[in-house]
Design a protein around this motif. Structure first.
Motif, PDB file in Angstrom:
ATOM      1  N   LEU A 142       4.900  -5.685  72.878  1.00 34.93           N
ATOM      2  CA  LEU A 142       5.494  -4.709  71.980  1.00 34.93           C
ATOM      3  C   LEU A 142       4.704  -4.684  70.679  1.00 34.93           C
ATOM      4  O   LEU A 142       4.629  -5.679  69.966  1.00 34.93           O
ATOM      5  N   CYS A 143       4.082  -3.544  70.391  1.00 37.29           N
ATOM      6  CA  CYS A 143       3.284  -3.369  69.174  1.00 37.29           C
ATOM      7  C   CYS A 143       4.189  -2.836  68.069  1.00 37.29           C
ATOM      8  O   CYS A 143       4.802  -1.767  68.220  1.00 37.29           O
ATOM      9  N   CYS A 144       4.276  -3.587  66.974  1.00 42.33           N
ATOM     10  CA  CYS A 144       5.258  -3.313  65.923  1.00 42.33           C
ATOM     11  C   CYS A 144       4.533  -2.946  64.634  1.00 42.33           C
ATOM     12  O   CYS A 144       3.911  -3.804  63.996  1.00 42.33           O
ATOM     13  N   GLY A 145       4.608  -1.673  64.225  1.00 41.08           N
ATOM     14  CA  GLY A 145       3.907  -1.274  63.020  1.00 41.08           C
ATOM     15  C   GLY A 145       3.655   0.219  62.955  1.00 41.08           C
ATOM     16  O   GLY A 145       4.299   1.010  63.651  1.00 41.08           O
ATOM     17  N   HIS A 179      -5.777  13.493  63.789  1.00 44.15           N
ATOM     18  CA  HIS A 179      -5.864  12.655  64.973  1.00 44.15           C
ATOM     19  C   HIS A 179      -4.796  11.568  64.882  1.00 44.15           C
ATOM     20  O   HIS A 179      -4.608  10.962  63.822  1.00 44.15           O
ATOM     21  N   ALA A 180      -4.112  11.309  65.972  1.00 45.38           N
ATOM     22  CA  ALA A 180      -3.120  10.234  65.994  1.00 45.38           C
ATOM     23  C   ALA A 180      -3.808   8.916  65.715  1.00 45.38           C
ATOM     24  O   ALA A 180      -4.904   8.648  66.211  1.00 45.38           O
ATOM     25  N   GLY A 181      -3.174   8.068  64.880  1.00 51.31           N
ATOM     26  CA  GLY A 181      -3.816   6.804  64.532  1.00 51.31           C
ATOM     27  C   GLY A 181      -2.859   5.820  63.902  1.00 51.31           C
ATOM     28  O   GLY A 181      -1.643   5.881  64.081  1.00 51.31           O
ATOM     29  N   GLY A 182      -3.431   4.912  63.127  1.00 55.12           N
ATOM     30  CA  GLY A 182      -2.719   3.758  62.591  1.00 55.12           C
ATOM     31  C   GLY A 182      -3.154   2.530  63.353  1.00 55.12           C
ATOM     32  O   GLY A 182      -3.328   2.565  64.583  1.00 55.12           O
ATOM     33  N   ALA A 183      -3.348   1.431  62.650  1.00 53.20           N
ATOM     34  CA  ALA A 183      -3.885   0.229  63.283  1.00 53.20           C
ATOM     35  C   ALA A 183      -3.051  -0.219  64.473  1.00 53.20           C
ATOM     36  O   ALA A 183      -3.574  -0.512  65.555  1.00 53.20           O
ATOM     37  N   VAL A 184      -1.735  -0.296  64.289  1.00 53.85           N
ATOM     38  CA  VAL A 184      -0.875  -0.795  65.367  1.00 53.85           C
ATOM     39  C   VAL A 184      -0.767   0.232  66.489  1.00 53.85           C
ATOM     40  O   VAL A 184      -0.775  -0.119  67.676  1.00 53.85           O
ATOM     41  N   PHE A 185      -0.696   1.506  66.127  1.00 58.99           N
ATOM     42  CA  PHE A 185      -0.716   2.576  67.131  1.00 58.99           C
ATOM     43  C   PHE A 185      -1.985   2.487  67.974  1.00 58.99           C
ATOM     44  O   PHE A 185      -1.934   2.582  69.210  1.00 58.99           O
ATOM     45  N   ASN A 186      -3.130   2.301  67.333  1.00 55.61           N
ATOM     46  CA  ASN A 186      -4.396   2.209  68.063  1.00 55.61           C
ATOM     47  C   ASN A 186      -4.388   1.056  69.057  1.00 55.61           C
ATOM     48  O   ASN A 186      -4.898   1.176  70.179  1.00 55.61           O
ATOM     49  N   THR A 187      -3.834  -0.083  68.646  1.00 54.34           N
ATOM     50  CA  THR A 187      -3.770  -1.232  69.552  1.00 54.34           C
ATOM     51  C   THR A 187      -2.857  -0.937  70.734  1.00 54.34           C
ATOM     52  O   THR A 187      -3.176  -1.291  71.882  1.00 54.34           O
ATOM     53  N   ALA A 188      -1.734  -0.268  70.480  1.00 49.38           N
ATOM     54  CA  ALA A 188      -0.830   0.096  71.574  1.00 49.38           C
ATOM     55  C   ALA A 188      -1.525   1.011  72.578  1.00 49.38           C
ATOM     56  O   ALA A 188      -1.423   0.814  73.800  1.00 49.38           O
ATOM     57  N   ILE A 189      -2.234   2.026  72.062  1.00 50.45           N
ATOM     58  CA  ILE A 189      -2.946   2.946  72.948  1.00 50.45           C
ATOM     59  C   ILE A 189      -3.997   2.199  73.763  1.00 50.45           C
ATOM     60  O   ILE A 189      -4.131   2.410  74.978  1.00 50.45           O
ATOM     61  N   GLY A 195       7.685   6.119  58.737  1.00 51.79           N
ATOM     62  CA  GLY A 195       7.259   4.751  59.015  1.00 51.79           C
ATOM     63  C   GLY A 195       7.611   3.793  57.905  1.00 51.79           C
ATOM     64  O   GLY A 195       8.159   2.709  58.143  1.00 51.79           O
ATOM     65  N   ARG A 196       7.316   4.182  56.684  1.00 55.47           N
ATOM     66  CA  ARG A 196       7.554   3.280  55.554  1.00 55.47           C
ATOM     67  C   ARG A 196       9.038   3.058  55.290  1.00 55.47           C
ATOM     68  O   ARG A 196       9.435   2.007  54.787  1.00 55.47           O
ATOM     69  N   SER A 211       1.687  -1.490  57.726  1.00 58.47           N
ATOM     70  CA  SER A 211       3.135  -1.623  57.889  1.00 58.47           C
ATOM     71  C   SER A 211       3.647  -2.931  57.302  1.00 58.47           C
ATOM     72  O   SER A 211       4.850  -3.076  57.067  1.00 58.47           O
ATOM     73  N   LEU A 212       2.764  -3.895  57.036  1.00 62.08           N
ATOM     74  CA  LEU A 212       3.169  -5.175  56.458  1.00 62.08           C
ATOM     75  C   LEU A 212       3.055  -5.181  54.943  1.00 62.08           C
ATOM     76  O   LEU A 212       3.265  -6.226  54.313  1.00 62.08           O
ATOM     77  N   VAL A 213       2.757  -4.025  54.333  1.00 62.55           N
ATOM     78  CA  VAL A 213       2.509  -3.970  52.892  1.00 62.55           C
ATOM     79  C   VAL A 213       3.708  -3.435  52.118  1.00 62.55           C
ATOM     80  O   VAL A 213       4.150  -4.045  51.144  1.00 62.55           O
ATOM     81  N   ALA A 214       4.219  -2.271  52.516  1.00 62.55           N
ATOM     82  CA  ALA A 214       5.170  -1.536  51.677  1.00 62.55           C
ATOM     83  C   ALA A 214       6.602  -1.661  52.190  1.00 62.55           C
ATOM     84  O   ALA A 214       6.867  -1.508  53.396  1.00 62.55           O
ATOM     85  N   GLU A 215       7.528  -1.908  51.254  1.00 63.30           N
ATOM     86  CA  GLU A 215       8.932  -1.969  51.590  1.00 63.30           C
ATOM     87  C   GLU A 215       9.516  -0.546  51.738  1.00 63.30           C
ATOM     88  O   GLU A 215       8.989   0.395  51.166  1.00 63.30           O
ATOM     89  N   PRO A 216      10.617  -0.417  52.522  1.00 61.86           N
ATOM     90  CA  PRO A 216      11.347  -1.500  53.190  1.00 61.86           C
ATOM     91  C   PRO A 216      10.792  -1.892  54.549  1.00 61.86           C
ATOM     92  O   PRO A 216      11.201  -2.896  55.117  1.00 61.86           O
TER      93      PRO A 216
END
Length: 309
Positions: free
Chosen positions: A3-6, A27-37, A105-106, A129-134
């Motif tokens: 399960l890729c969380c982010g 283009h669809a992206g994001g670090a965690v999204f890219n890993t899931a794909i 997301g944020r 996803s590990l930077v900004a709250e909440p």
């Protein structure tokens, strides 16, 4: 299931216009999204936890996950806007400007987090996803809740320009690292996390002292090394023509996790006594799939049929 969380976001990629100048293509992206794909394309059972909008871009993100074999059952959907990341390419490298305030997301909270089924064997966290709250606190709470029975891997993929509250971010990330089994960092990430002139080996040992059983350090064209137990194992980066580096580290992470999964080692017990051969297989697969990604434009990881495994 891994399960890729982010974050799942839209990268706005610069493209040349026929009459001169540039435009930005989504283009669809994001670090965690890219890993899931990348995991889905490698044929690994994969799902994603993320706050994803019901807007046009959010529907695009969910659709692409499904098209690449990634379950969307754990997504939290909302009417907030999708995060946009403007990508700037210089000399083959990528930097980013993020438009993220009040995004789907944020704005994710721990109350939005789904109950995880027994099929989930491993959790992967990372990126902005590990930077900004909440959302960052929500992911940290999910990790703390689930870490006892599931393998946890983190790639902080640090973007200093995105960090506004460095002390808070460092404290949260230190807690998460201490609760993880595997951490992957680039050599630049490692220098940011542990300042000073010490060698990679000394800094990796210090990182392992915080809790993880395995620390993987990637060094771009110089390959990657994993530190675990009393051993270290390294692999060279395959020689390839680099178009750009978008998604390279994310794809490496997918290959590493897929390699461990190939050998039946995505469990707490297995990681505690993992062999050099298993780690070498995981590193090699990570390096191989990353090399394919950098050889073509954007985050476009290979399918299982494109590589020898």
């Amino acid at each position: 299931m891994i399960l890729c969380c982010g974050e799942a976001l839209v990268d706005m990629i610069p493209v040349d216009l026929p009459a001169g100048g540039k435009a930005y293509a989504p283009h669809a992206g994001g670090a965690v999204f890219n890993t899931a794909i990348a995991l889905g394309r490698l044929g690994v059972e994969t799902g994603m936890v993320s706050g994803v909008s019901t807007d046009t871009f959010g529907r695009m993100l969910a659709s692409q996950l499904e098209e690449n074999g990634v379950s969307t059952a754990y997504l939290a959907r909302s009417g907030r806007l999708t995060t946009l990341a403007l990508v700037h390419i210089e000399n083959g490298g990528a930097t980013y400007s993020f438009y993220d305030e009040n995004s789907a997301g944020r704005s994710l909270t721990f109350a939005d987090m789904p109950a995880l089924g027994d099929e989930v064997s491993a959790l992967y966290f990372g990126g902005i996803s590990l930077v900004a709250e909440p959302a960052a606190d929500a992911y940290a709470s999910l990790l703390a809740k689930e870490r006892a029975n599931r393998v946890v891997m983190i790639d902080p993929n640090i973007r200093p320009g995105f960090i506004s509250a460095e002390h808070t971010y460092r404290d949260r990330l230190d807690r998460m690292i201490g609760q993880s089994d595997i951490i992957k960092v680039s050599d630049e990430d490692l220098d940011w996390l542990i300042e000073g002139e010490e060698t990679i080996e000394i800094k990796a040992a210090a990182m392992r002292g915080r809790g993880p059983a395995i620390v993987v350090v990637t060094k771009g064209a110089e390959g990657a090394t994993a530190f675990f137990g009393d051993a270290s194992v390294g692999v060279a980066a395959p020689v390839t023509h680099v178009v750009d580096t978008v998604g390279a580290g994310d794809t490496f992470n997918a290959g590493f996790l897929a390699g461990l999964n190939d050998k039946g080692c995505l469990s707490k017990d297995a990681l505690g006594s993992v062999s050099d051969d298993v780690i070498h297989h995981a590193l090699s697969l990570g390096a191989t799939v990353a090399a394919v990604t950098v050889s073509r434009a954007g985050a476009n990881p290979p399918w299982a049929s494109e590589i020898n495994r």
